[in-house]
Design an enzyme around this catalytic site. Structure first.
Site, PDB file in Angstrom:
ATOM      1  N   GLU A  22      22.129  22.492  63.859  1.00 34.91           N
ATOM      2  CA  GLU A  22      21.942  22.064  65.036  1.00 34.91           C
ATOM      3  C   GLU A  22      23.326  21.766  65.724  1.00 34.91           C
ATOM      4  O   GLU A  22      24.109  22.733  66.094  1.00 34.91           O
ATOM      5  CB  GLU A  22      20.846  21.238  65.212  1.00 34.91           C
ATOM      6  N   MET A  23      23.864  20.667  65.839  1.00 34.00           N
ATOM      7  CA  MET A  23      24.866  20.304  66.349  1.00 34.00           C
ATOM      8  C   MET A  23      26.287  20.124  65.351  1.00 34.00           C
ATOM      9  O   MET A  23      27.268  20.225  65.733  1.00 34.00           O
ATOM     10  CB  MET A  23      24.722  18.985  67.202  1.00 34.00           C
TER      11      MET A  23
END
Length: 345
Positions: A136-137
């Site tokens: 994800e991030m």
């Protein structure tokens, strides 16, 4: 005069019968559902304040919370598209994808837990996860996240104002601010007007769909203030649903949790496609058909599906304008770490 009197009596009987029917349906619905309050209740250790909400909103929209500098909370939970990203599974760092569909963030604070497998108990716990997830991030660790934000003077000042203390810019407080913002994401709909006593808020077809939704057994799982999100259930109770995802079993390793997922909220379901944990179904009518067979063991007719979907569309509310208006973010400094598009560059 006698004919006129009989006619008036007939109209009165029909009208009173309709009112009685609507009243009965309303009372029946109140056994399963509750109208949305204006705001999601906050825990004692994270009271909601306007200043904290404003800070949380900035963090929610800020892509600098990702290693690449291009992914924010809003990337996968886009408030312009009702808190989802509109793809089967979200694209994260280096175009990696997770194995599950991104659920809407709207009204999520009413849920019993967060994520499809319920591994996060609160919005605060959930907010910490995606920032560090490699798909994800992709931030390397909480310390790096804090270090990065401390190089942004505007954030340093805001954290002082919101949290006070000697060292207010912490990873816990980052999550608390984001969670405070998310607790404002409440989307009341016409269904709430109905639950509050306005039986004219729903159309005849929507009321018929609501009755079917209750009578067929859908409301046994999809109930409460969020019309779901308040319990876990096996996906494929009656008929197996083809999926390699073991659901909650991945977290608990308990055999009874195999293929068990959090029951999703149906609020705004018209707008939060694609459906299910794998994002495999794009049509709401098809999703209703599958749920009837797999969960209830019933084959719904086209007319029944049509009416249930009509009711589900009455659950579409409006994202608060203040939440979906992009904030102006504080400027980086010369010390702010530069974006890293690749993990190993």
């Amino acid at each position: 005069m006698k004919k006129l009197g009989v006619a008036l009596l007939s109209v009165t009987v029909i009208a009173s019968g309709s009112v009685a029917s609507d009243s009965d349906l309303l009372n029946k619905a109140k056994n399963y559902f509750k109208p949305l309050p204006k705001e999601i209740p906050a825990p004692k250790d994270n009271p909601t304040t306007p200043e904290k909400v404003e800070l949380g909103k900035k963090l929610y929209y800020d892509p600098r919370l990702s290693l690449s500098g291009v992914i924010s909370c809003n990337t996968c939970h886009n408030l312009a598209t009702f808190g989802v990203d509109g793809v089967e599974t979200a694209l994260g760092h280096e175009f990696k994808t997770g194995g599950r569909n991104s659920p809407t963030v709207l009204n999520a604070g009413f849920h019993i837990a967060q994520f499809w497998d319920g591994r996060a108990k609160t919005l605060e716990d959930q907010a910490k996860g995606p920032i560090l997830a490699h798909v994800e991030m992709a931030m390397p660790n909480p310390e790096f996240v804090v270090l990065k934000l401390k190089t942004i003077p505007g954030y340093v000042e805001e954290f002082k104002k919101v949290f006070g203390g000697k060292d207010p810019l912490t990873y816990d407080n980052i999550a608390k601010a984001i969670a405070a913002f998310e607790r404002t994401l409440v989307t009341p709909s016409r269904f709430d007007k109905f639950l509050n006593g306005d039986t004219n808020a729903l159309t005849k077809k929507e009321k018929e769909g609501l009755k079917l939704f209750i009578d067929k057994g859908c409301a046994s799982c999809h109930n409460g203030v969020a019309v779901g999100g308040e319990m876990f259930a096996k996906f494929g109770i009656v008929k197996p649903y083809p999926t390699p995802d073991f659901g909650k079993y991945k977290v608990t390793k308990k055999e009874e949790d195999r293929y068990v997922f959090k029951v999703p909220s149906l609020r705004n379901i018209e707008m939060t496609y694609p459906y299910f944990h794998d994002g495999s179904v794009w049509d709401l009518k098809e999703a209703v058909r599958i749920m009837g067979e797999t969960q209830l063991g019933v084959k719904l007719t086209h007319d029944e599906i049509d009416k249930i979907v009509a009711f589900l569309k009455s659950l579409t509310g409006e994202v608060p304008e203040s939440a979906r208006t992009m904030p102006v973010l504080p400027a980086s400094s010369k010390d702010t770490p530069k974006p890293r598009i690749k993990i190993h560059d």
